[in-house]
Scaffold this active site. Structure first.
Site, PDB file in Angstrom:
ATOM      1  N   ILE A  45       0.825  -1.207   0.000  1.00  0.00           N
ATOM      2  CA  ILE A  45       0.000   0.000   0.000  1.00  0.00           C
ATOM      3  C   ILE A  45       0.864   1.264   0.000  1.00  0.00           C
ATOM      4  O   ILE A  45       0.390   2.349   0.312  1.00  0.00           O
ATOM      5  CB  ILE A  45      -0.989   0.018   1.183  1.00  0.00           C
ATOM      6  CG1 ILE A  45      -0.268  -0.041   2.525  1.00  0.00           C
ATOM      7  CG2 ILE A  45      -2.008  -1.125   1.056  1.00  0.00           C
ATOM      8  CD1 ILE A  45      -1.187   0.244   3.718  1.00  0.00           C
ATOM      9  N   SER A  46       2.120   1.118  -0.388  1.00  0.00           N
ATOM     10  CA  SER A  46       3.019   2.271  -0.477  1.00  0.00           C
ATOM     11  C   SER A  46       2.899   2.932  -1.843  1.00  0.00           C
ATOM     12  O   SER A  46       3.122   2.281  -2.869  1.00  0.00           O
ATOM     13  CB  SER A  46       4.468   1.820  -0.258  1.00  0.00           C
ATOM     14  OG  SER A  46       5.379   2.757  -0.800  1.00  0.00           O
ATOM     15  N   PRO A  47       2.583   4.234  -1.900  1.00  0.00           N
ATOM     16  CA  PRO A  47       2.491   4.892  -3.209  1.00  0.00           C
ATOM     17  C   PRO A  47       3.830   4.935  -3.936  1.00  0.00           C
ATOM     18  O   PRO A  47       3.880   4.862  -5.164  1.00  0.00           O
ATOM     19  CB  PRO A  47       1.995   6.302  -2.870  1.00  0.00           C
ATOM     20  CG  PRO A  47       2.414   6.527  -1.448  1.00  0.00           C
ATOM     21  CD  PRO A  47       2.313   5.174  -0.797  1.00  0.00           C
TER      22      PRO A  47
END
Length: 200
Positions: A11-13
């Site tokens: 979920i890391s951009p």
């Protein structure tokens, strides 16, 4: 031992913005990659960081500007406020751990599929149907979503402890076999140059 230990979060951009450039760099240099998904929300407080929502407004504003700039620069679709963020990253991390153990597909594409689902496709990467679809799209058996959950949980926890011990404090984070550290998708060119120099 892998040439590159790759610590990241589904979920890391910034993991999303990295795309598959790491895999392209590794292929160019004949380097191997070990994929190590980590729980960023557990990592931040242990390494002096804060979740985005708890950061000073000036840092939040800069983060938003930087994400917009980087996505435009890279030419990738990006939603600054996705419908399913934050969400539980553990199920997708377990799927990646299971896929790495099973083999037979493209791990770089799998990581991209999960991060793209979150940041560009308005999908919840904790949802079983999304996990199965991502596995299948990257050439893995979607049934991996049902197997090895205990091993996945143990490895996910071990990855966090290893990250803290080895000086990882964000994602994406790349560690080379000779001890060099590279933090952020905008340091991939530096990693590429380092691997080239080491080979030369």
């Amino acid at each position: 031992m892998a040439d590159i230990d790759y610590f990241f979060a589904t979920i890391s951009p910034y993991t999303y913005l990295a795309g598959t450039r790491l895999e392209q760099i590794a292929a160019r240099h004949g380097a191997t990659i070990e994929y190590k998904p980590v729980d960023l929300l557990a990592l931040f407080p242990r390494t002096g960081g804060l979740p985005p929502k708890d950061r000073h407004p000036a840092r939040q504003e800069y983060r938003a500007q930087e994400l917009r700039r980087q996505s435009r620069k890279l030419g990738v679709p990006f939603n600054l406020q996705p419908a399913f963020f934050p969400t539980n990253p553990a199920p997708s991390a377990y799927a990646i751990i299971a896929a790495q153990a099973a083999g037979g597909g493209d791990l770089g594409q799998l990581v991209l599929a999960f991060t793209r689902a979150c940041w560009a496709e308005e999908k919840d990467v904790a949802d079983d149907a999304v996990i199965r679809a991502c596995l299948e799209s990257a050439g893995f058996d979607p049934a991996l979503a049902d197997r090895g959950l205990l091993a996945g949980a143990e490895t996910y926890s071990a990855n966090l402890e290893e990250a803290v011990t080895r000086g990882v404090f964000g994602a994406p984070f790349y560690l080379t076999q000779d001890g060099e550290k590279f933090w952020g998708q905008d340091r991939l060119d530096d990693l590429d140059r380092h691997l080239a120099a080491r080979a030369g």
